[in-house]
Design a protein around this motif. Structure first.
Motif, PDB file in Angstrom:
ATOM      1  N   GLN A 103      16.557   0.079 -24.959  1.00 24.99           N
ATOM      2  CA  GLN A 103      16.674  -0.554 -26.273  1.00 24.99           C
ATOM      3  C   GLN A 103      16.178   0.442 -27.313  1.00 24.99           C
ATOM      4  OE1 GLN A 103      17.905  -3.736 -26.868  1.00 24.99           O
ATOM      5  NE2 GLN A 103      17.832  -3.204 -29.044  1.00 24.99           N
ATOM      6  N   ALA A 232      21.339  -0.334 -26.097  1.00 25.61           N
ATOM      7  CA  ALA A 232      21.603  -1.206 -27.242  1.00 25.61           C
ATOM      8  C   ALA A 232      20.685  -0.787 -28.379  1.00 25.61           C
ATOM      9  CB  ALA A 232      21.373  -2.668 -26.873  1.00 25.61           C
ATOM     10  N   ASP A 256      26.231  -2.002 -28.448  1.00 22.44           N
ATOM     11  CA  ASP A 256      25.910  -2.071 -27.025  1.00 22.44           C
ATOM     12  C   ASP A 256      26.848  -1.120 -26.306  1.00 22.44           C
ATOM     13  OD1 ASP A 256      23.994  -4.471 -26.103  1.00 22.44           O
ATOM     14  OD2 ASP A 256      25.067  -5.072 -27.929  1.00 22.44           O
TER      15      ASP A 256
END
Length: 443
Positions: A103, A232, A256
């Motif tokens: 992330q 992401a 993503d």
């Protein structure tokens, strides 16, 4: 003698001669045009150097490689003088299944007139090593108790918290090995100190949570026999670079991306000895946090249209001169050309301070206003002044539109220039150029 002077004067004022002079001035103005392009390149290089220094204080772009399981072994052999010699080696083993979930948290940082893109990241790495079946190593002793897991991180300054590492549900401490491996980078080492664990019939399961700072881009190397990577982030203009393309979704809120890479998709062996592999760059892939508005690139693209602006503006002034019989001196053409060149210098300097669109509006308005005022001082007529002013407005609007269209800029630009040429040919079709030559004053 008087006849010679008159002929020279007529030649100096003829339409053909004036056209040649204007063409020569256009070519001369290419020199400052190229100087403007050099200035833009110089400012861009300085920006890159400054941003690299800023990034170095935070952390450079990151490359994550691994994990790899190096197992030391010692080979014994006898030399030509019957002296026994020993050599230390490392056998590197790659995991069976590698899963990386990342992330990204990007943010823009401004330092004076410069802007850079930094990020924080949460990385979750999990994989497993199947039962380790080593090849037969002649005259060698395997040091199972010295085996360790290695994770490569290109810039260790980006590590912000202690690393949580688990092997078969047991936590192990992580240390920086203090050395740099040419293939996997700076090494984070996890000493196993458990020969029974490595020689077990059961696969080894591995998990690592890593918080990593970086800048501009994040790169991965697919070390697993099967590698799956998910990234992401809340960045709406990512670029996907490297030897593998992901399945991705990009929205206004972020992106993503998923990569799935099998062992026959890349040239990484399941095991190798020592430094027999120098680099994994040919199998890497990354996400690049692209700056959607690179004003230096837009400045450079606009500067390449300088010759078109100069030529078309001179053509319009020339037509007005021919149709109105109002003489324009070559020096006046030169001053108009210099004003057009200074537009790009204005645009560059202002765009370093404010948004490119605002900078373009300010620079183009100032340039059009200056040339229009100067044209009015020459022609003393609103209608004759309005022609060059309207043409300049259309040109600058046309250029701005082309600069915004990245993918179709070339066809739109080509069609636009074709239309402009058609308009010029349309308005010049009724001009009797031979008659213009005959009507040129002799004094």
């Amino acid at each position: 003698m008087e006849t010679t002077i008159r002929k020279a004067g007529k030649a100096g004022q003829s339409v053909t001669f004036k056209a040649l002079v204007i063409g020569f001035l256009t070519l001369i103005l290419l020199i400052p045009g190229f100087m403007i392009q050099d200035l833009i390149q110089e400012r861009q290089n300085r920006s890159i150097e400054t941003i690299e220094k800023i990034n170095a204080q935070w952390s450079n772009s990151q490359t994550v490689c691994g994990p790899v399981l190096p197992i030391p072994y010692t080979t014994t052999h006898t030399g030509s003088n019957n002296k026994t010699m020993q050599q230390e080696h490392l056998l590197n083993i790659t995991p069976e299944n590698l899963n990386i979930n990342t992330q990204l948290f990007p943010e823009e940082r401004h330092f004076g007139i410069y802007k850079t893109i930094l990020y924080k990241s949460d990385i979750d790495i999990s994989d497993n090593f199947n039962k380790i079946n080593l090849p037969k190593l002649e005259n060698s002793t395997i040091h199972w108790d010295q085996a360790y897991l290695a994770i490569g991180v290109s810039d260790l300054r980006g590590i912000t918290q202690n690393i949580h590492f688990t092997l078969d549900n047991k936590q192990y401490p992580v240390e920086a090995a203090g050395n740099y491996d040419m293939s996997i980078g700076n090494i984070l080492a996890i000493q196993l100190n458990n020969s029974d664990l490595l020689q077990s019939e059961q696969p080894l399961t591995f998990n690592c949570k890593l918080k990593l700072n970086g800048s501009s881009r994040m790169n991965f190397i697919p070390m697993g026999k099967t590698t799956k990577v998910h990234i992401a982030g809340d960045w709406k203009s990512p670029g996907f670079v490297g030897n593998f393309s992901p399945d991705h979704t990009i929205t206004e809120n972020g992106f993503d991306a998923d990569w799935s890479i099998l062992h026959f998709n890349r040239s990484i062996p399941e095991m190798w000895s020592d430094a027999s592999i120098r680099s994994f760059e040919d199998t890497s892939f990354d996400v690049n946090l692209v700056d959607p508005v690179d004003h230096y690139q837009q400045n450079m693209r606009s500067a390449k249209y300088a010759i078109m602006f100069i030529a078309l503006t001179f053509v319009v002034f020339f037509f007005v001169e021919v149709l109105t019989k109002k003489q324009i001196h070559p020096i006046q053409y030169l001053l108009v050309g210099i004003a057009l060149i200074l537009f790009y210098s204005l645009l560059l300097s202002i765009s370093e301070q404010v948004n490119f669109g605002i900078a373009y509006l300010i620079a183009s308005t100032a340039t059009i206003g200056l040339i229009t005022a100067y044209a009015h001082s020459i022609f003393k007529n609103k209608m004759q002044t309005g022609g060059p002013a309207a043409m300049l407005c259309m040109l600058y609007i046309f250029l701005y539109v082309v600069l915004q269209l990245e993918d179709i800029a070339l066809p739109i630009g080509s069609v636009g220039l074709f239309i402009i040429l058609g308009v010029i040919m349309f308005f010049s079709r009724k001009i009797n150029w031979y008659r213009q030559e005959e009507e040129t004053p002799n004094t």
